[in-house]
Design a protein around this motif. Structure first.
Motif, PDB file in Angstrom:
ATOM      1  N   MET A   1      54.067  40.355  13.304  1.00 29.72           N
ATOM      2  CA  MET A   1      53.406  39.199  13.884  1.00 29.72           C
ATOM      3  C   MET A   1      52.330  38.686  12.915  1.00 29.72           C
ATOM      4  N   ALA A   2      51.891  37.449  13.187  1.00 29.76           N
ATOM      5  CA  ALA A   2      50.861  36.858  12.333  1.00 29.76           C
ATOM      6  C   ALA A   2      49.564  37.660  12.420  1.00 29.76           C
ATOM      7  N   PHE A   3      49.234  38.164  13.607  1.00 27.79           N
ATOM      8  CA  PHE A   3      47.984  38.897  13.804  1.00 27.79           C
ATOM      9  C   PHE A   3      48.283  40.264  14.424  1.00 27.79           C
ATOM     10  N   PRO A   4      48.609  41.260  13.608  1.00 23.44           N
ATOM     11  CA  PRO A   4      49.042  42.544  14.163  1.00 23.44           C
ATOM     12  C   PRO A   4      47.967  43.246  15.002  1.00 23.44           C
ATOM     13  N   PHE A   5      46.710  43.139  14.580  1.00 24.04           N
ATOM     14  CA  PHE A   5      45.668  43.822  15.355  1.00 24.04           C
ATOM     15  C   PHE A   5      45.512  43.175  16.726  1.00 24.04           C
TER      16      PHE A   5
ATOM     17  N   LEU B   1      45.875  44.760  20.435  1.00 27.33           N
ATOM     18  CA  LEU B   1      44.848  44.566  21.451  1.00 27.33           C
ATOM     19  C   LEU B   1      45.457  43.963  22.715  1.00 27.33           C
ATOM     20  N   SER B   2      46.401  43.033  22.540  1.00 30.76           N
ATOM     21  CA  SER B   2      47.051  42.394  23.683  1.00 30.76           C
ATOM     22  C   SER B   2      47.681  43.446  24.596  1.00 30.76           C
ATOM     23  N   TYR B   3      48.378  44.423  23.988  1.00 29.47           N
ATOM     24  CA  TYR B   3      48.991  45.448  24.830  1.00 29.47           C
ATOM     25  C   TYR B   3      47.936  46.253  25.575  1.00 29.47           C
ATOM     26  N   TRP B   4      46.886  46.672  24.864  1.00 29.50           N
ATOM     27  CA  TRP B   4      45.910  47.554  25.521  1.00 29.50           C
ATOM     28  C   TRP B   4      45.138  46.828  26.602  1.00 29.50           C
ATOM     29  N   VAL B   5      44.903  45.537  26.388  1.00 30.66           N
ATOM     30  CA  VAL B   5      44.239  44.763  27.438  1.00 30.66           C
ATOM     31  C   VAL B   5      45.182  44.605  28.629  1.00 30.66           C
ATOM     32  N   TYR B   6      46.469  44.407  28.353  1.00 33.72           N
ATOM     33  CA  TYR B   6      47.459  44.357  29.445  1.00 33.72           C
ATOM     34  C   TYR B   6      47.443  45.670  30.237  1.00 33.72           C
ATOM     35  N   LEU B   7      47.380  46.794  29.510  1.00 38.80           N
ATOM     36  CA  LEU B   7      47.365  48.088  30.193  1.00 38.80           C
ATOM     37  C   LEU B   7      46.133  48.207  31.097  1.00 38.80           C
ATOM     38  N   VAL B   8      44.982  47.722  30.620  1.00 37.42           N
ATOM     39  CA  VAL B   8      43.773  47.745  31.450  1.00 37.42           C
ATOM     40  C   VAL B   8      44.006  46.917  32.719  1.00 37.42           C
ATOM     41  N   SER B   9      44.649  45.758  32.575  1.00 33.80           N
ATOM     42  CA  SER B   9      44.888  44.932  33.765  1.00 33.80           C
ATOM     43  C   SER B   9      45.786  45.660  34.756  1.00 33.80           C
ATOM     44  N   VAL B  10      46.749  46.423  34.242  1.00 34.01           N
ATOM     45  CA  VAL B  10      47.634  47.188  35.131  1.00 34.01           C
ATOM     46  C   VAL B  10      46.837  48.289  35.840  1.00 34.01           C
ATOM     47  N   ILE B  11      45.937  48.944  35.102  1.00 30.21           N
ATOM     48  CA  ILE B  11      45.151  50.027  35.706  1.00 30.21           C
ATOM     49  C   ILE B  11      44.241  49.463  36.802  1.00 30.21           C
ATOM     50  N   VAL B  12      43.639  48.306  36.539  1.00 28.52           N
ATOM     51  CA  VAL B  12      42.781  47.691  37.564  1.00 28.52           C
ATOM     52  C   VAL B  12      43.627  47.312  38.783  1.00 28.52           C
ATOM     53  N   LEU B  13      44.823  46.770  38.522  1.00 31.81           N
ATOM     54  CA  LEU B  13      45.732  46.406  39.611  1.00 31.81           C
ATOM     55  C   LEU B  13      46.048  47.623  40.479  1.00 31.81           C
TER      56      LEU B  13
ATOM     57  N   GLY C   1      48.548  37.478  23.188  1.00 30.82           N
ATOM     58  CA  GLY C   1      49.957  37.549  22.838  1.00 30.82           C
ATOM     59  C   GLY C   1      50.516  36.172  22.539  1.00 30.82           C
ATOM     60  N   GLY C   2      50.227  35.208  23.415  1.00 37.42           N
ATOM     61  CA  GLY C   2      50.804  33.879  23.290  1.00 37.42           C
ATOM     62  C   GLY C   2      50.418  33.191  21.986  1.00 37.42           C
ATOM     63  N   LEU C   3      49.123  33.257  21.641  1.00 38.14           N
ATOM     64  CA  LEU C   3      48.679  32.651  20.384  1.00 38.14           C
ATOM     65  C   LEU C   3      49.428  33.273  19.210  1.00 38.14           C
ATOM     66  N   ASN C   4      49.604  34.581  19.299  1.00 40.91           N
ATOM     67  CA  ASN C   4      50.297  35.311  18.254  1.00 40.91           C
ATOM     68  C   ASN C   4      51.757  34.860  18.115  1.00 40.91           C
ATOM     69  N   TYR C   5      52.444  34.747  19.255  1.00 41.51           N
ATOM     70  CA  TYR C   5      53.870  34.388  19.207  1.00 41.51           C
ATOM     71  C   TYR C   5      54.035  32.980  18.636  1.00 41.51           C
ATOM     72  N   VAL C   6      53.178  32.047  19.110  1.00 47.32           N
ATOM     73  CA  VAL C   6      53.288  30.662  18.657  1.00 47.32           C
ATOM     74  C   VAL C   6      53.004  30.575  17.161  1.00 47.32           C
ATOM     75  N   THR C   7      51.912  31.233  16.729  1.00 48.23           N
ATOM     76  CA  THR C   7      51.560  31.179  15.307  1.00 48.23           C
ATOM     77  C   THR C   7      52.653  31.811  14.456  1.00 48.23           C
ATOM     78  N   THR C   8      53.178  32.939  14.909  1.00 47.45           N
ATOM     79  CA  THR C   8      54.202  33.633  14.130  1.00 47.45           C
ATOM     80  C   THR C   8      55.433  32.752  13.949  1.00 47.45           C
ATOM     81  N   VAL C   9      55.873  32.118  15.030  1.00 47.03           N
ATOM     82  CA  VAL C   9      57.064  31.269  14.925  1.00 47.03           C
ATOM     83  C   VAL C   9      56.795  30.095  13.984  1.00 47.03           C
ATOM     84  N   LEU C  10      55.599  29.541  14.059  1.00 48.91           N
ATOM     85  CA  LEU C  10      55.326  28.360  13.237  1.00 48.91           C
ATOM     86  C   LEU C  10      55.042  28.705  11.779  1.00 48.91           C
TER      87      LEU C  10
END
Lengths: 579, 263
Positions: free
Chosen positions: A103-107, A111-123, A175-184
């Protein structure tokens, strides 16, 4: 097989846990989403037990039922479908399919995954707090979701739900910013936009939509949180709850509905566009035929995305909004049926005169077409404003969105997992278990959801703990509910077979070749399988052709990979790697 | 092979289950055969598309399945065919949308002589207010709701004094257009009468509307169609359609604002 080109010294932790490799992040996203989805599935079993056999289970009361209903909806739509399609498939496929190393921004990606995991834990934490999770329905309409004791879980539950959503939106934005930037920005040499596989197109357009849609939910969620925590009245007019005047006034409940559906309807396409892209690639590859009307397919997705932002109020035809809006939103909604229909025709025409291999990914591809047809078509009466009046908030709606957004999307997801598992793990999924999984899921899905259309026409409202109070139901309705419950439990059991197959095959499955399906797209042309961190060895591939050169007349094989030069004499087949 | 067979079976099963008629509309008891008409046209169009597309899918899969030596044809595009298909689709949409929009324009245009009745939802029951001899409903204000004034009626409004209250049942005279003014005291509810095909949310802070003419004498049911808490599935109310004389007799026996509501 050589295993790795080490870019840097890697420990277990940096390689598998805090990895910045898009493929590892994709697997993390997928496994987390599937586990959350399994939990959502169990909730649906419990709800079906209540509806099929009301009164037989002591622990099922209206409060817990509405909590399960709310959590099931939110989990499946946001934490399973959105996460697995963008975070899972998006992460795995984008760099590999466009010939990038990552991806354009690997870090940021990690971070996107770990923040997603936090949202799941809060849920999930909401299940362990006093009062339990919120039972205000996944749409979280205030005032029900905003007033103390109006709905189950109105204390801690609703606050954790909203906090979790806000965290999820942060993850999805990264994640979204990353996917869009990577494709472009990160496409390899020769990979023009109009040579990209439709999977990438679907994920790309969906990511753009998510970036525009999620902020509306963010705003609505934060305002609702303020109404809950700080006593503000963004969405609360003067109300009397259980005979008590509350010190609130001036807010408007419809404002939340507009914000919610301005997110909520595009969200449907955030899920369905990647699924459309994946299904297109499954169907084309396994029919050994170019996708029919590639350009029309891309344009149709772009049109759906654009029109998808101006149809949201078709969820609000009987909400009390200005009734004249109904004309506009009915027309815009039915116009969106045209690009959707184009997609269906083109999938069918891709099969026409094909050479269809009925393996498991293709079966799911066919299942996708059939369930998308019925799920999509049943949206038309709901969009045709006056026909929506009797059908709104009945089981017709439940049947419609489960088939189009749940079952159809899952058909593409399952097909995609069977299709790409050999690349991800280097092993094949078990074919027999896969077929069993397909047949039970496909036939079972019709058995569960088709009768719901008839119940909706009959006028059975959704979100009912039981139907005892309804005097206009024929006595056979309870038999129908039992049948639906039996089908639901069976389909659920088939998903356990699938999960078992994933684990068993990842460990002991048959070794996969580099390109077992004879596919043209770049991810199948990697020098090693599974691809290492960095994907491509010394040099990234060069692309010479579009993604769908299947059964080209005169060609030796029935597929020509994208990285094979156009000169016929250099046709050397799938294993060629550009050095 | 098997998948084509199963697809055909699914289509047949769907047709049989629908044609059995066991689970179908409740008999229509209002003027809204236009709503039923628009809905039936829509269902006919999508039902045909469902059958045709699935049968085509089943046929293509059967006809073009992989066999020894078989090879796919390279057919990337056919703009003419695509245009024809888009044309057919657009036609289908016009066929179902046009009558729908006509019916909708009538649905949102209540007749001037309609009998106005107020519906008030709260967790978890419906109550009703009828205008008295003056034919007008008095003003109401949610801030005035109290144990002695359950509707929040503004007693300073002279039009309010003769209003008539019903705390449990909705009675309607047959053949007379009715315009409902729908309110909620607490959360969002939705006033749904399946036999009349009408539904509208009851939203606190707003008054929403719909109109209909009951055409059949009998006992019907109004139910709540918007999740409103743990009593949602029990929130219902009898709707009784009767001859005008019976309706007037019933109305005369109900309490009025002047005699029962205190500030």
């Amino acid at each position: 097989m050589t295993h790795h080109t080490h870019h840097e010294p890697q420990s277990f932790w940096t390689k598998y846990i805090f990895s910045q490799d898009h493929k590892v992040i994709a697997i993390q996203y997928t496994i987390t989403a599937l586990l959350v989805g399994l939990f959502g599935l169990v909730l649906s079993w419990l709800m079906r037990l209540q509806l099929g056999f009301p009164g037989s289970f002591q622990f099922l009361n209206p409060g817990s039922y509405y909590q399960m209903l709310t959590q099931h909806g939110m989990i499946m739509i946001v934490y399973l479908l959105t996460a697995i399609l963008l975070g899972g498939f998006g992460n795995y496929l984008i760099p590999l399919m466009i010939g990038a190393r990552d991806m354009a921004f690997p870090f940021l990606n990690m971070l996107s995954y770990w923040v997603y995991l936090v949202s799941v834990i809060v849920l999930m934490a909401a299940f362990f707090v006093p009062g339990g999770p919120t039972g205000a329905g996944w749409t979280l309409y205030p005032p029900l979701s905003a007033l103390p004791n109006a709905a189950p879980g109105s204390g801690w539950g609703i606050k954790l739900m909203l906090v979790s959503l806000v965290i999820f939106i942060a993850a999805a934005t990264m994640g979204g910013l990353n996917y869009v930037t990577t494709v472009l920005q990160c496409r390899t040499k020769g990979m023009t936009l109009m040579r990209m596989p439709l999977s990438v197109w679907g994920i790309f357009i969906a990511s753009v939509m998510a970036l525009f849609a999620f902020p509306a939910l963010f705003v609505g969620g934060v305002m609702l949180l303020f109404d809950n925590l700080l006593g503000t009245s963004f969405f609360i007019p003067a109300v009397t709850l259980f005979g008590q005047q509350l010190p609130r006034e001036g807010g408007n409940p419809l404002l939340f509905q507009h914000l919610f559906w301005y997110f909520g309807h595009p969200e449907v396409y955030v899920v369905i566009l990647p699924a459309m892209g994946i299904a297109s690639d499954l169907i084309s590859t396994h029919a050994r035929k170019p996708i029919f009307g590639y350009k029309a397919m891309v344009l149709a997705m772009a049109a759906i995305a654009f029109i998808g932002f101006i149809v949201w109020a078709h969820h609000m035809f009987v909400s009390g909004m200005n009734p004249y809006f109904g004309f506009f939103f009915a027309v815009s909604t039915l116009i969106i049926a045209i690009p959707s229909a184009v997609k269906v025709y083109n999938w069918l025409l891709t099969l026409w005169r094909g050479n269809i291999r009925l393996n498991v990914p293709m079966l799911f591809g066919i299942g996708w077409i059939s369930t998308f047809i019925i799920g999509g078509l049943t949206g038309l009466p709901l969009g045709n404003v006056v026909a929506d009046v009797p059908l709104h908030d009945t089981y017709f709606v439940v049947g419609h969105f489960h088939l189009v957004m749940g079952v159809a999307a899952l058909m593409a997801i399952f097909g995609g997992i069977y299709h790409w598992f050999p690349k991800v793990t280097g092993r094949m999924l078990n074919e027999t278990l896969g077929k069993l999984h397909f047949w039970v899921t496909f036939v079972g899905a019709y058995a569960i959801f088709f009768p719901m259309f008839l119940m909706g026409i009959l006028g059975v409202p959704r979100r009912y703990f039981d139907f005892n109070a309804l005097q206009y139901l024929p006595p056979q309705t309870s038999a129908l509910n039992i049948a639906i419950t039996v089908a639901a439990l069976t389909v659920g059991a088939a998903q356990l077979i699938f999960l078992g197959n994933l684990i068993w095959s990842a460990l002991w499955g048959k070794r996969a070749e580099a390109n077992p399906w004879g596919a043209t797209t770049l991810e199948w042309q990697t020098p090693t399988t599974p691809p290492p961190h960095g994907n491509w060895g010394a040099q990234t591939p060069t692309v010479y052709r579009w993604a769908y050169d299947y059964s080209v007349p005169g060609a030796e094989r029935d597929f020509i990979p994208q990285n094979v030069p156009t000169e016929p004499q250099v046709l050397v087949g799938a294993q060629s790697t550009v050095r | 092979m098997a998948i084509s067979f199963i697809l055909v079976l699914i289509v047949l099963g769907a047709i049989v289950l629908t044609a059995s008629g066991i689970w179908w509309f409740t008999p229509l008891a209002s003027n809204w055969n236009e709503i039923d008409g628009a809905l039936l046209i829509t269902l006919a169009v999508i039902g045909s598309a469902f059958v045709v597309l699935n049968i085509v899918l089943a046929y293509f899969v059967l006809r073009y399945r992989h066999r020894e030596q078989s090879r796919a044809q390279f057919l990337p595009d056919n703009p003419k065919l695509e245009k024809i298909l888009i044309g057919i689709t657009a036609l289908g949409i016009v066929i179902l949308l046009a009558p729908g929009l006509f019916a909708y324009s009538r649905f949102i245009s209540p007749p001037r002589d309609a009998l106005t009745i107020e519906v008030v939802g709260e967790q978890w029951r419906w109550s009703y207010r009828y205008p008295g001899p003056d034919g007008k409903l008095g003003r109401a204000n949610p801030k005035l709701i109290s144990p002695k004034n359950l509707f929040g009626i503004d007693l300073t409004d002279p039009a309010a004094q003769d209003d008539i209250l019903s705390y449990s049942e909705l009675h309607l005279p047959v053949g007379r257009p009715v315009l409902l003014h729908i309110r909620s005291k607490d959360v969002i509810h939705s006033f749904f009468i399946p036999s009349f095909r009408v539904k509208m949310d009851a939203v606190p802070g707003m008054v929403t509307h719909y109109w209909f003419t009951p055409t059949v004498i009998g006992r019907f049911q109004a139910v709540c169609a918007e999740l409103c808490g743990i009593g949602h599935h029990r929130m219902q109310s009898p709707v009784i359609v009767e001859r005008l004389e019976d309706f007037q007799q019933w109305l005369a026996k109900q309490p009025t604002v002047a005699t029962t509501v205190k500030p």
